[in-house]
Motif scaffolding. Structure first.
Motif, short mmCIF file in Angstrom:
data_model
loop_
_atom_site.label_atom_id
_atom_site.label_comp_id
_atom_site.label_asym_id
_atom_site.label_seq_id
_atom_site.Cartn_x
_atom_site.Cartn_y
_atom_site.Cartn_z
N GLY A 103 -6.74 18.67 0.33
CA GLY A 103 -5.54 17.87 0.44
C GLY A 103 -5.46 17.02 1.69
O GLY A 103 -4.36 16.67 2.14
N TRP A 104 -6.62 16.67 2.26
CA TRP A 104 -6.66 15.93 3.51
C TRP A 104 -6.88 14.42 3.33
O TRP A 104 -7.03 13.71 4.32
CB TRP A 104 -7.73 16.49 4.44
CG TRP A 104 -7.41 17.88 4.93
CD1 TRP A 104 -6.23 18.55 4.77
CD2 TRP A 104 -8.29 18.76 5.64
NE1 TRP A 104 -6.30 19.79 5.33
CE2 TRP A 104 -7.56 19.96 5.89
CE3 TRP A 104 -9.59 18.67 6.11
CZ2 TRP A 104 -8.09 21.04 6.56
CZ3 TRP A 104 -10.13 19.76 6.78
CH2 TRP A 104 -9.40 20.93 7.00
N LEU A 105 -6.94 13.96 2.09
CA LEU A 105 -7.06 12.52 1.85
C LEU A 105 -5.69 11.98 1.45
O LEU A 105 -4.67 12.51 1.86
CB LEU A 105 -8.13 12.25 0.79
CG LEU A 105 -9.56 12.66 1.16
CD1 LEU A 105 -10.54 12.22 0.08
CD2 LEU A 105 -9.99 12.12 2.51
N LEU A 106 -5.65 10.93 0.65
CA LEU A 106 -4.36 10.36 0.25
C LEU A 106 -3.58 11.37 -0.58
O LEU A 106 -4.14 12.00 -1.48
CB LEU A 106 -4.58 9.07 -0.56
CG LEU A 106 -5.30 7.93 0.17
CD1 LEU A 106 -5.45 6.74 -0.77
CD2 LEU A 106 -4.55 7.53 1.43
N PRO A 107 -2.31 11.54 -0.29
CA PRO A 107 -1.52 12.55 -1.00
C PRO A 107 -1.20 12.14 -2.43
O PRO A 107 -1.21 10.96 -2.78
CB PRO A 107 -0.23 12.64 -0.17
CG PRO A 107 -0.10 11.27 0.44
CD PRO A 107 -1.51 10.81 0.73
N GLY A 108 -0.91 13.13 -3.26
CA GLY A 108 -0.48 12.87 -4.62
C GLY A 108 0.99 12.52 -4.65
O GLY A 108 1.62 12.29 -3.61
N SER A 109 1.56 12.48 -5.84
CA SER A 109 2.97 12.11 -5.98
C SER A 109 3.50 12.63 -7.30
O SER A 109 2.74 12.85 -8.26
CB SER A 109 3.13 10.59 -5.92
OG SER A 109 4.44 10.20 -6.23
N ASP A 110 4.80 12.86 -7.36
CA ASP A 110 5.43 13.24 -8.62
C ASP A 110 5.52 12.06 -9.57
O ASP A 110 5.67 12.24 -10.78
CB ASP A 110 6.85 13.79 -8.35
CG ASP A 110 6.82 15.11 -7.59
OD1 ASP A 110 5.82 15.84 -7.73
OD2 ASP A 110 7.79 15.40 -6.87
N ASN A 111 5.42 10.85 -9.01
CA ASN A 111 5.43 9.65 -9.84
C ASN A 111 4.04 9.45 -10.45
O ASN A 111 3.04 9.40 -9.72
CB ASN A 111 5.81 8.44 -8.98
CG ASN A 111 5.90 7.16 -9.80
OD1 ASN A 111 4.88 6.59 -10.16
ND2 ASN A 111 7.12 6.72 -10.07
N GLU A 112 3.96 9.35 -11.77
CA GLU A 112 2.68 9.26 -12.47
C GLU A 112 1.87 8.04 -12.03
O GLU A 112 0.65 8.12 -11.85
CB GLU A 112 2.91 9.21 -13.97
CG GLU A 112 1.63 9.16 -14.79
CD GLU A 112 1.89 9.05 -16.28
OE1 GLU A 112 0.91 8.95 -17.04
OE2 GLU A 112 3.07 9.07 -16.68
N ILE A 113 2.54 6.91 -11.86
CA ILE A 113 1.84 5.68 -11.47
C ILE A 113 1.26 5.81 -10.06
O ILE A 113 0.08 5.52 -9.82
CB ILE A 113 2.79 4.47 -11.53
CG1 ILE A 113 3.38 4.30 -12.94
CG2 ILE A 113 2.05 3.20 -11.10
CD1 ILE A 113 2.36 4.02 -14.01
N VAL A 114 2.08 6.28 -9.13
CA VAL A 114 1.63 6.43 -7.74
C VAL A 114 0.51 7.47 -7.64
O VAL A 114 -0.47 7.28 -6.93
CB VAL A 114 2.82 6.83 -6.83
CG1 VAL A 114 2.33 7.12 -5.42
CG2 VAL A 114 3.87 5.74 -6.83
N ALA A 115 0.66 8.57 -8.38
CA ALA A 115 -0.36 9.63 -8.36
C ALA A 115 -1.69 9.10 -8.89
O ALA A 115 -2.76 9.42 -8.34
CB ALA A 115 0.10 10.81 -9.20
N GLY A 116 -1.63 8.27 -9.93
CA GLY A 116 -2.86 7.70 -10.49
C GLY A 116 -3.54 6.76 -9.52
O GLY A 116 -4.77 6.79 -9.36
N ILE A 117 -2.77 5.92 -8.85
CA ILE A 117 -3.33 4.99 -7.87
C ILE A 117 -3.94 5.76 -6.70
O ILE A 117 -5.03 5.43 -6.22
CB ILE A 117 -2.24 4.01 -7.37
CG1 ILE A 117 -1.78 3.10 -8.52
CG2 ILE A 117 -2.75 3.19 -6.20
CD1 ILE A 117 -0.60 2.23 -8.19
#
Length: 256
Positions: free
Chosen positions: A71-85
């Motif tokens: 988990g040390w790179l770009l974080p995920g997100s609860d938003n599907e679009i943001v998480a995919g990007i």
């Protein structure tokens, strides 16, 4: 035990035939001159230097991958679009040692088996060949009704965000293959990964209690599949079309 063996065969045999038919289509159409011009790859003055640098780059990719898993790179997100990007950009970061090596060594993209020549033909052939191969795969598994679903799912956002990861895997294999070939020749550059790929599956098979005859059978299948794919990639000097094949077949086998 017998049910596990039958289940493995129900998956592996259709998969081998799927890829075998796809690769066979390339050789057939190339023979009649319907495909793209093959780009030559210039050998370097110090092939063993490139070989060892490629090993360092591969280790660096694995190390950055570990950073991602922690988990040390770009974080995920609860938003599907943001998480995919975020997932797509993380793949760019994970495979960055490869691109940096090519840039620093001032090497062309064709050392990654990437060329813009005949790009449209490559895309069309990759899609058509994938359709034929997947049709064989689902037919052998009595899942013909899944065929339209596979291609429908392949072009959803949920699936497309995985395309960079799949394509970069192909790039990484091409990167290592070309540099292995410079150092040890085409035969060993194909055989070594094939043998390693087959051996890597043995511990899992032993853990499941599979008999040695079964293990040997699937080792032959997996290594043969790797040989066919690597040889076809080398002969076609291209992984663009194989990137589409790899992605669509992964959708068919529910890899993501």
């Amino acid at each position: 035990m017998e049910e596990i063996m039958q289940s493995n065969a129900f998956f592996m045999v259709p998969l081998v035939l799927c890829y075998g038919i796809i690769c066979g289509m390339w050789f057939l159409l190339d023979r009649v001159g319907w495909l793209w011009e093959i780009s030559p790859i210039r050998s370097p003055e110090k092939p063993w230097t490139e070989f060892f640098l490629s090993i360092i780059a591969a280790i660096a990719i694995l190390a950055v991958g570990q950073l991602y898993s922690r988990g040390w790179l770009l974080p995920g997100s609860d938003n599907e679009i943001v998480a995919g990007i975020s997932w797509m950009f993380n793949n760019v970061i994970i495979f960055s040692p490869l691109w940096l090596t090519v840039i620093i060594r001032k090497q062309s993209l064709n050392t990654l088996l990437i060329s813009g020549k005949g790009f449209l033909k490559k895309v069309i052939f990759g899609l058509v060949a994938s359709a034929v191969g997947i049709l064989i795969f689902v037919s052998l598994r009595n899942e013909l009704g899944r065929f339209p679903e596979i291609f429908g799912h392949a072009f959803t956002y949920e699936s497309l965000i995985n395309f960079p990861a799949v394509f970069f895997e192909n790039v990484a294999l091409a990167f290592l293959f070309v540099r292995f070939r410079w150092a040890v020749g085409s035969r060993w550059a194909i055989l070594i990964p094939a043998l390693l790929f087959a051996v890597a599956h043995i511990p899992g098979s032993l853990a499941e209690g599979d008999p040695w005859g079964h293990i040997l059978y699937f080792a032959i299948l997996t290594s043969s599949l790797t040989v066919v794919i690597l040889y076809t990639a080398y002969r076609s000097r291209d992984i663009i079309w194989l990137g589409f094949v790899h992605y669509l077949v992964d959708v068919a086998i529910k890899a993501f």
